[in-house]
Design a protein around this motif. Sequence first.
Motif: not given
Length: 218
Positions: A71-84
């Motif tokens: 779950m933390y990996w999914i959330l971590h991935r979600r952070i970097f999806v929004h990173f520019e």
Amino acid sequence: MAVPFRRESEETDRLPALSDGVIAIAITLLVLDITVPAIPEGVPVSSLPNHVFEQWHEFLGFVLSFLVIGMYWILHRRIFVHFEKHDRGVLWLNLLFLLMVAFVPFATSMFTTYPNQFGVMVYSGVLALTGFTLFVLWLYASWKNLVEEGLASRTVRIQSARFLSSPLVFVLSIVVAVFDFELAILTWLLLIPVNALLQSRLVRSVEESLQDSESGAR
């Protein structure tokens, strides 16, 4: 030095790559904590199911740690999806998150070896700190405007609540463990409804943001 670092700040691929590697290793190490039960001499092999059942805490620790890290990996991935882009703060906060992830197998082993008050508190404490570092990473990125433009403030708030919910559940379990460690283990079940509720609200918020942006484009 400013120009090279500007180029470096726009290159974010290596951060998720390093993170995926550390998380994959941590998840793999979890299974090493499950041992094959040894049957004492003179005891019939038919007693093997009973010995396996006595290892319930090992299976619980493995499954829970696997799911929480996932779950933390999914959330971590979600952070970097929004990173520019990113900066030095993101680099160090991400390393702090990976430090805690790498520590989860030890905490799991502590719980499976000593499934008592101390083991539950150590285990919950490590998982709570892991979640808090992820929350701080998201909070820092939002504050520094490192996420993509157009992300609705409501979506950011719901996402923040999503990051914070799991570590708060583990903090609650630490408090409950002071009085009853078995009840503290049951509080981990709160992770399911809390995350499901926030996820549904997050999806609804993103859909509304997309609809608003489409309406504005027209």
